[in-house]
Design an enzyme around this catalytic site. Structure first.
Site, mmCIF file in Angstrom:
data_model
loop_
_atom_site.group_PDB
_atom_site.id
_atom_site.type_symbol
_atom_site.label_atom_id
_atom_site.label_comp_id
_atom_site.label_asym_id
_atom_site.label_seq_id
_atom_site.Cartn_x
_atom_site.Cartn_y
_atom_site.Cartn_z
ATOM 1 N N GLU A 133 0.804 -1.217 0.000
ATOM 2 C CA GLU A 133 0.000 0.000 0.000
ATOM 3 C C GLU A 133 0.839 1.270 0.000
ATOM 4 O OE1 GLU A 133 -2.723 -0.211 3.256
ATOM 5 O OE2 GLU A 133 -3.522 -2.136 2.607
ATOM 6 N N HIS A 142 6.990 2.030 -1.109
ATOM 7 C CA HIS A 142 8.136 1.139 -0.910
ATOM 8 C C HIS A 142 8.299 0.146 -2.064
ATOM 9 C CE1 HIS A 142 11.292 -0.641 1.485
ATOM 10 N NE2 HIS A 142 10.732 -1.835 1.380
#
Length: 155
Positions: free
Chosen positions: A90, A93
């Site tokens: 989400e 990253h």
């Protein structure tokens, strides 16, 4: 280089080649499947088991550093293989890890003039990873052997 009669790549004979593999342990079940498929295919292509060196690292971001150590170390490798699995989450990253690990792998290959088969999966979800794990592991082995033979011919 292709076989004119069959349109198949030449140079898939792994006899006498030394191959290094770096596998990320993050998403271990998937990367272990990549590893097994890659190892099985390398052996099927004629690479001797004693000529395959496997090291593992925590995750995809650590793969390029281990590849660099293998490429510049005392052991000679004809080609290297990068194995890993990055699944979108989400946050940003995913993009960071995907982009930086990919760039690192490419940089090592170019800096050391060594073929590296990049089989670090970058997928949206775990289902996509499972579908790709075995075929991409086999593909990585074939790419490593073919490119090792090609560079041997070119250099």
């Amino acid at each position: 280089m292709l076989d004119a009669d069959q349109g198949q790549p030449l140079g898939l004979d792994g006899q006498g080649l030394s191959i290094g593999i770096v596998r990320a342990r993050f998403n271990d079940a998937i990367t272990s499947t990549l590893e097994k498929a890659c190892m099985d295919e390398l052996l099927a292509l004629g690479v001797a088991e004693e000529d395959i060196r496997l090291v593992t690292v925590p995750g995809a971001l650590e793969v390029p550093l281990a590849l660099k150590a293998m490429a510049s170390g005392d052991d000679h490798f004809d080609a290297l293989v990068a194995l890993g699995c990055i699944i979108r989450g989400e946050t940003y990253h995913f993009e960071l890890v995907s982009n930086e690990s990919g760039a690192g792998v490419t940089r090592v290959a170019l800096d050391h003039q060594i073929p590296i088969a990049n089989a670090i999966l970058t997928v949206e979800n775990e289902d996509q990873a499972w579908v790709r794990a075995e075929p991409k592991g086999r593909d990585a082995a074939r790419v490593a052997v073919e490119m090792a033979n090609l560079l041997d011919e070119l250099l």
